[in-house]
Design a protein around this motif. Sequence first.
Motif, PDB file in Angstrom:
ATOM      1  N   ALA A   1       0.813  -1.214   0.000  1.00  0.00           N
ATOM      2  CA  ALA A   1       0.000   0.000   0.000  1.00  0.00           C
ATOM      3  C   ALA A   1       0.847   1.266   0.000  1.00  0.00           C
ATOM      4  CB  ALA A   1      -0.938   0.006   1.198  1.00  0.00           C
ATOM      5  N   THR A   2       2.111   1.169   0.381  1.00  0.00           N
ATOM      6  CA  THR A   2       3.009   2.331   0.398  1.00  0.00           C
ATOM      7  C   THR A   2       4.074   2.255  -0.688  1.00  0.00           C
ATOM      8  OG1 THR A   2       4.426   1.233   2.046  1.00  0.00           O
ATOM      9  CG2 THR A   2       2.676   2.652   2.865  1.00  0.00           C
ATOM     10  N   THR A   3       3.870   1.372  -1.669  1.00  0.00           N
ATOM     11  CA  THR A   3       4.846   1.162  -2.738  1.00  0.00           C
ATOM     12  C   THR A   3       4.165   1.294  -4.090  1.00  0.00           C
ATOM     13  OG1 THR A   3       5.988  -0.428  -1.294  1.00  0.00           O
ATOM     14  CG2 THR A   3       6.638  -0.393  -3.603  1.00  0.00           C
ATOM     15  N   THR A   4       4.837   1.930  -5.030  1.00  0.00           N
ATOM     16  CA  THR A   4       4.294   2.066  -6.378  1.00  0.00           C
ATOM     17  C   THR A   4       4.546   0.793  -7.184  1.00  0.00           C
ATOM     18  OG1 THR A   4       6.343   3.019  -7.245  1.00  0.00           O
ATOM     19  CG2 THR A   4       4.708   4.542  -6.332  1.00  0.00           C
ATOM     20  N   VAL A   5       3.853   0.690  -8.305  1.00  0.00           N
ATOM     21  CA  VAL A   5       4.013  -0.489  -9.164  1.00  0.00           C
ATOM     22  C   VAL A   5       5.446  -0.597  -9.678  1.00  0.00           C
ATOM     23  CG1 VAL A   5       3.278  -1.572 -11.321  1.00  0.00           C
ATOM     24  CG2 VAL A   5       1.590  -0.522  -9.822  1.00  0.00           C
ATOM     25  N   ASP A   6       6.022   0.527 -10.073  1.00  0.00           N
ATOM     26  CA  ASP A   6       7.396   0.498 -10.586  1.00  0.00           C
ATOM     27  C   ASP A   6       8.368  -0.011  -9.534  1.00  0.00           C
ATOM     28  OD1 ASP A   6       6.632   1.405 -13.052  1.00  0.00           O
ATOM     29  OD2 ASP A   6       7.023   3.520 -12.596  1.00  0.00           O
ATOM     30  N   ASP A   7       8.193   0.417  -8.290  1.00  0.00           N
ATOM     31  CA  ASP A   7       9.086  -0.062  -7.226  1.00  0.00           C
ATOM     32  C   ASP A   7       8.901  -1.554  -6.969  1.00  0.00           C
ATOM     33  OD1 ASP A   7      10.224   2.394  -6.852  1.00  0.00           O
ATOM     34  OD2 ASP A   7       8.865   3.001  -5.244  1.00  0.00           O
ATOM     35  N   LEU A   8       7.664  -2.029  -7.052  1.00  0.00           N
ATOM     36  CA  LEU A   8       7.428  -3.458  -6.865  1.00  0.00           C
ATOM     37  C   LEU A   8       8.147  -4.279  -7.928  1.00  0.00           C
ATOM     38  CD1 LEU A   8       3.628  -3.711  -5.974  1.00  0.00           C
ATOM     39  CD2 LEU A   8       5.562  -4.081  -4.460  1.00  0.00           C
ATOM     40  N   LEU A   9       8.160  -3.785  -9.157  1.00  0.00           N
ATOM     41  CA  LEU A   9       8.753  -4.541 -10.254  1.00  0.00           C
ATOM     42  C   LEU A   9      10.269  -4.439 -10.280  1.00  0.00           C
ATOM     43  CD1 LEU A   9       6.215  -3.656 -13.095  1.00  0.00           C
ATOM     44  CD2 LEU A   9       6.309  -5.739 -11.731  1.00  0.00           C
ATOM     45  N   THR A  10      10.809  -3.306  -9.873  1.00  0.00           N
ATOM     46  CA  THR A  10      12.247  -3.089  -9.996  1.00  0.00           C
ATOM     47  C   THR A  10      13.023  -3.338  -8.710  1.00  0.00           C
ATOM     48  OG1 THR A  10      11.945  -0.725  -9.547  1.00  0.00           O
ATOM     49  CG2 THR A  10      11.923  -1.426 -11.853  1.00  0.00           C
ATOM     50  N   ASN A  11      12.354  -3.278  -7.561  1.00  0.00           N
ATOM     51  CA  ASN A  11      13.051  -3.420  -6.274  1.00  0.00           C
ATOM     52  C   ASN A  11      12.432  -4.526  -5.435  1.00  0.00           C
ATOM     53  OD1 ASN A  11      14.764  -1.160  -6.841  1.00  0.00           O
ATOM     54  ND2 ASN A  11      13.066   0.187  -6.279  1.00  0.00           N
ATOM     55  N   ARG A  12      12.336  -5.715  -6.004  1.00  0.00           N
ATOM     56  CA  ARG A  12      11.710  -6.819  -5.273  1.00  0.00           C
ATOM     57  C   ARG A  12      12.496  -7.189  -4.021  1.00  0.00           C
ATOM     58  NH1 ARG A  12       9.131 -11.414  -9.248  1.00  0.00           N
ATOM     59  NH2 ARG A  12       7.921 -10.031 -10.593  1.00  0.00           N
ATOM     60  N   GLY A  13      13.824  -7.119  -4.111  1.00  0.00           N
ATOM     61  CA  GLY A  13      14.634  -7.464  -2.951  1.00  0.00           C
ATOM     62  C   GLY A  13      14.376  -6.541  -1.775  1.00  0.00           C
ATOM     63  N   ASP A  14      14.262  -5.232  -2.047  1.00  0.00           N
ATOM     64  CA  ASP A  14      13.986  -4.280  -0.978  1.00  0.00           C
ATOM     65  C   ASP A  14      12.600  -4.511  -0.388  1.00  0.00           C
ATOM     66  OD1 ASP A  14      16.449  -3.202  -1.464  1.00  0.00           O
ATOM     67  OD2 ASP A  14      15.695  -1.581  -2.729  1.00  0.00           O
TER      68      ASP A  14
END
Length: 233
Positions: free
Chosen positions: A108-121
């Motif tokens: 809920a506090t993460t954008t779609v782009d961050d989910l796709l590019t920063n899975r480890g984080d």
Amino acid sequence: RALFWGRRMKVNQWEQGLLFRHGRLVTVVEPGPHRRWRTGFTLRAVDMRPWVLLVPTQEVPTADGVTVKVTVAGQAHVTEPTTYITAARDAEQALYLAVQVALREVVATTTVDDLLTNRGDVGARLVAGVRGLDALGVAIDQLEMKDIVLPSELKRAQAEVLVARAKGATALEQARGETAALRALANAARMAADNPALVQLRLLQQLEASTGHTVVIGIPPLGVGVASPVAER
């Protein structure tokens, strides 16, 4: 699980045994064979080995308002067998629920782009966001986003973006090639202007290459057609 057979009981190497008497915990039994206790005693074994933690697909809204389907996988293990058995009726189900809550809070506090590019984080944030583990007697070794399914409209939009990027890269390479060709022509023009004989030599090379024969240009001997200097007396 309760362990009874004959007059002996056994706790495996990867287990911890909990000895109960009339439903009350008496002691923790170490791995190995043990004599069977008298009537009223129950021995329960707790598997201390890590197990795979798989949270089924969840539909969760992201920070930019897109609902995605997310599957989480990880690994957990028992840290305190007594708490694991006595604190909850089903500690694993309670753990699954805690991970689901943390998943919704993080996504809920993460954008779609961050989910796709920063899975480890995102996985590290999930581990840090799961609460109540000490009260369950378990610990999470790792969590990661296994699958992220986007809405069909967003998939088409992403495909169009990728196509546009590819076309842009192709156009950029073509422009670079044309620029390099023009730069080479400009250099050649300057060389021809500074050295006219180079143009003639290049023409001779082209004639020889096209005809397959050696082209010989006659050059008059030195002094022919040139007036000799006359010394003044």
